[in-house]
Design a protein around this motif. Sequence first.
Motif, PDB file in Angstrom:
ATOM      1  N   ASP A 240       0.865  -1.283  -0.202  1.00 47.95           N
ATOM      2  CA  ASP A 240       0.102  -0.001   0.083  1.00 47.95           C
ATOM      3  C   ASP A 240       0.712   1.085  -0.109  1.00 47.95           C
ATOM      4  N   VAL A 241       2.209   1.221   0.180  1.00 49.93           N
ATOM      5  CA  VAL A 241       3.121   2.347  -0.031  1.00 49.93           C
ATOM      6  C   VAL A 241       3.329   2.920  -1.362  1.00 49.93           C
ATOM      7  N   LYS A 242       3.065   4.344  -1.273  1.00 52.04           N
ATOM      8  CA  LYS A 242       2.956   4.874  -2.587  1.00 52.04           C
ATOM      9  C   LYS A 242       4.781   5.412  -2.830  1.00 52.04           C
ATOM     10  N   ALA A 243       5.361   4.558  -3.637  1.00 51.50           N
ATOM     11  CA  ALA A 243       6.691   4.874  -3.797  1.00 51.50           C
ATOM     12  C   ALA A 243       7.050   4.470  -4.746  1.00 51.50           C
ATOM     13  N   GLU A 244       8.458   5.031  -5.621  1.00 53.69           N
ATOM     14  CA  GLU A 244       8.818   4.774  -6.786  1.00 53.69           C
ATOM     15  C   GLU A 244      10.101   3.465  -6.771  1.00 53.69           C
ATOM     16  N   ALA A 245      10.370   3.279  -5.657  1.00 59.16           N
ATOM     17  CA  ALA A 245      11.414   2.094  -5.663  1.00 59.16           C
ATOM     18  C   ALA A 245      11.275   1.611  -4.330  1.00 59.16           C
ATOM     19  N   PHE A 246      11.733   0.221  -4.093  1.00 53.85           N
ATOM     20  CA  PHE A 246      12.102  -0.328  -2.719  1.00 53.85           C
ATOM     21  C   PHE A 246      13.189  -1.113  -2.507  1.00 53.85           C
ATOM     22  N   ILE A 247      13.856  -0.698  -1.147  1.00 56.51           N
ATOM     23  CA  ILE A 247      15.051  -1.492  -1.038  1.00 56.51           C
ATOM     24  C   ILE A 247      14.679  -2.260   0.225  1.00 56.51           C
ATOM     25  N   PHE A 248      15.417  -3.454   0.180  1.00 66.28           N
ATOM     26  CA  PHE A 248      15.193  -4.401   1.469  1.00 66.28           C
ATOM     27  C   PHE A 248      16.548  -4.919   2.109  1.00 66.28           C
ATOM     28  N   ASP A 249      16.517  -5.068   3.385  1.00 59.53           N
ATOM     29  CA  ASP A 249      17.317  -5.521   4.242  1.00 59.53           C
ATOM     30  C   ASP A 249      16.580  -6.644   4.972  1.00 59.53           C
ATOM     31  N   SER A 250      16.340  -7.600   3.791  1.00 60.34           N
ATOM     32  CA  SER A 250      15.507  -8.712   4.460  1.00 60.34           C
ATOM     33  C   SER A 250      16.016 -10.102   4.671  1.00 60.34           C
ATOM     34  N   PHE A 251      17.327 -10.106   4.644  1.00 59.07           N
ATOM     35  CA  PHE A 251      18.011 -11.405   4.819  1.00 59.07           C
ATOM     36  C   PHE A 251      18.714 -11.272   6.096  1.00 59.07           C
ATOM     37  N   SER A 252      18.714 -10.459   6.977  1.00 58.22           N
ATOM     38  CA  SER A 252      19.420 -10.325   8.279  1.00 58.22           C
ATOM     39  C   SER A 252      18.720 -11.115   9.337  1.00 58.22           C
ATOM     40  N   ASN A 253      17.497 -11.067   9.574  1.00 58.80           N
ATOM     41  CA  ASN A 253      16.762 -11.794  10.611  1.00 58.80           C
ATOM     42  C   ASN A 253      16.349 -13.173  10.329  1.00 58.80           C
ATOM     43  N   PRO A 254      15.787 -13.398   9.241  1.00 53.70           N
ATOM     44  CA  PRO A 254      15.207 -14.701   9.091  1.00 53.70           C
ATOM     45  C   PRO A 254      16.236 -15.891   8.789  1.00 53.70           C
ATOM     46  N   SER A 255      15.940 -17.035   9.201  1.00 57.69           N
ATOM     47  CA  SER A 255      16.779 -18.297   9.116  1.00 57.69           C
ATOM     48  C   SER A 255      16.996 -18.671   7.661  1.00 57.69           C
ATOM     49  N   ALA A 256      17.762 -19.461   7.146  1.00 55.95           N
ATOM     50  CA  ALA A 256      18.002 -19.832   6.050  1.00 55.95           C
ATOM     51  C   ALA A 256      16.581 -20.601   5.316  1.00 55.95           C
ATOM     52  N   GLU A 257      15.956 -21.079   6.330  1.00 56.17           N
ATOM     53  CA  GLU A 257      14.729 -21.858   6.117  1.00 56.17           C
ATOM     54  C   GLU A 257      13.633 -20.960   5.654  1.00 56.17           C
ATOM     55  N   MET A 258      13.471 -19.906   6.481  1.00 58.88           N
ATOM     56  CA  MET A 258      12.504 -18.778   6.211  1.00 58.88           C
ATOM     57  C   MET A 258      12.771 -18.285   4.832  1.00 58.88           C
ATOM     58  N   ILE A 259      14.015 -17.894   4.650  1.00 56.29           N
ATOM     59  CA  ILE A 259      14.148 -17.197   3.470  1.00 56.29           C
ATOM     60  C   ILE A 259      13.726 -18.099   2.192  1.00 56.29           C
ATOM     61  N   LYS A 260      14.211 -19.284   2.256  1.00 56.31           N
ATOM     62  CA  LYS A 260      13.854 -20.276   1.138  1.00 56.31           C
ATOM     63  C   LYS A 260      12.298 -20.280   0.892  1.00 56.31           C
ATOM     64  N   GLU A 261      11.563 -20.275   2.071  1.00 58.15           N
ATOM     65  CA  GLU A 261      10.077 -20.544   1.874  1.00 58.15           C
ATOM     66  C   GLU A 261       9.483 -19.244   1.414  1.00 58.15           C
ATOM     67  N   LEU A 263      10.743 -15.769   0.167  1.00 53.69           N
ATOM     68  CA  LEU A 263      11.280 -15.024  -0.843  1.00 53.69           C
ATOM     69  C   LEU A 263      10.577 -14.836  -1.978  1.00 53.69           C
ATOM     70  N   PHE A 264      10.368 -15.903  -2.728  1.00 55.86           N
ATOM     71  CA  PHE A 264       9.692 -15.850  -4.058  1.00 55.86           C
ATOM     72  C   PHE A 264       8.222 -15.419  -3.789  1.00 55.86           C
ATOM     73  N   PRO A 265       7.389 -15.866  -2.872  1.00 60.88           N
ATOM     74  CA  PRO A 265       5.916 -15.414  -2.652  1.00 60.88           C
ATOM     75  C   PRO A 265       5.899 -13.766  -2.447  1.00 60.88           C
ATOM     76  N   PHE A 266       6.913 -13.421  -1.364  1.00 60.90           N
ATOM     77  CA  PHE A 266       7.107 -11.946  -1.172  1.00 60.90           C
ATOM     78  C   PHE A 266       7.417 -11.205  -2.525  1.00 60.90           C
ATOM     79  N   ILE A 267       8.324 -11.517  -3.367  1.00 64.38           N
ATOM     80  CA  ILE A 267       8.535 -10.917  -4.628  1.00 64.38           C
ATOM     81  C   ILE A 267       7.403 -10.696  -5.422  1.00 64.38           C
TER      82      ILE A 267
END
Length: 368
Positions: A240-261, A263-267
């Motif tokens: 819902d954010v009105k933005a022209e681009a998005f940057i993510f620091d999204s691999f610092s907190n989740p485990s490897a398993e969370m990232i695998k599960e 990431l692609f649905p998020f994208i």
Amino acid sequence: MKKLFLSFMAVTLFVVAGAQTPKNVKYKFTEANDLTMIGRMFDNNPNPYHRVDTVKYKGFTEKENLQVRESSGMACVFKTNSTTVSVKTEYGYPEFPTNTNGQSARGYDLYIKKDGRWLFAASGVVSAQSRTDNKLSSNCVLISDMDKSEKECLLYFPLYSEVRSVKVGVEEDAWIQALPTPFRHRVAIWGSSYTHGSSTSRPGMAYPAQFTRSTGIQLLSLGCSGNCKLQPYFCDVLCDVKAEAFIFDSFSNPSAEMIKERLFPFIEKMQKAHPGIPLIFQQTIRRESRNFSLSREAYEQAKQDMAEKLMYEAVKKYKDVYFVRPNATGIANEHSVDGVHPDNYGYTLWEKSVENDIVQILRKYGIR
């Protein structure tokens, strides 16, 4: 005689400089939201200092609910001829973290433009021992004894506190006016404690703030310490954010398993909401806590390896998806505060390590 004259001049200059602000100065106050606010994703929240409306958006844990109400990443800009600037705060819930000092967690950071660039002017916080301390609502004088010229000011808000009101104080006979935003575009950034600004000594040293001052491109920051794990309900907010681009620091907190599960649905969810908008993912930085701990080494390396593997696939599979690799460690590996979070200079290293790559990506989309 010459020495006497020089001594007289030195005393005179000292007196003149010290006399700019009266000892018993009377302040008048302006609500910061009535000036020009920068760095926030939504401009219509019931509380203008909340980053997310937690009545509208659901799913947050108790801690996340507090974090998205904190003012991290927000600032206001104004001009004044006052010789002094102060702040009075009505806190909702001030935090007292162990690895971030009070000036950054509950205080303010003032920059003033000089010779075309933002220059640090002052920072401060009311000295208080707990969130129930009556001193918290006191007037916090950030700087005094300035000259009476017109000054363009940039005031950063607390990183780890919920605030209900922020009032900027100037001398009673001075003027204060809103400035047009000095920063261009709206680029949203969501991330971990790194993006939140953990372990900085003052709010303006969070790396999104440094990036904004360095490039002139406005970052809208939603850092959530320990809680940026590619969750679907956070994605609902970002959609819902009105933005022209998005940057993510999204691999610092989740485990490897969370990232695998996740990431692609998020994208895919983000791209459905924001077609044609660049999504720039950052690799997590190397944490010094893994230097001698075998378990930390294994856990951190697994996260980085999973992010590398999946982002290699993602940039080929999805249009408008990018991957950059920050670095917050100097040659001597001495820029960690607690084995996890960088110090101020470490965050400067982070910002400088990604600035050129991100700017080049944004330029492809006319964001310059």
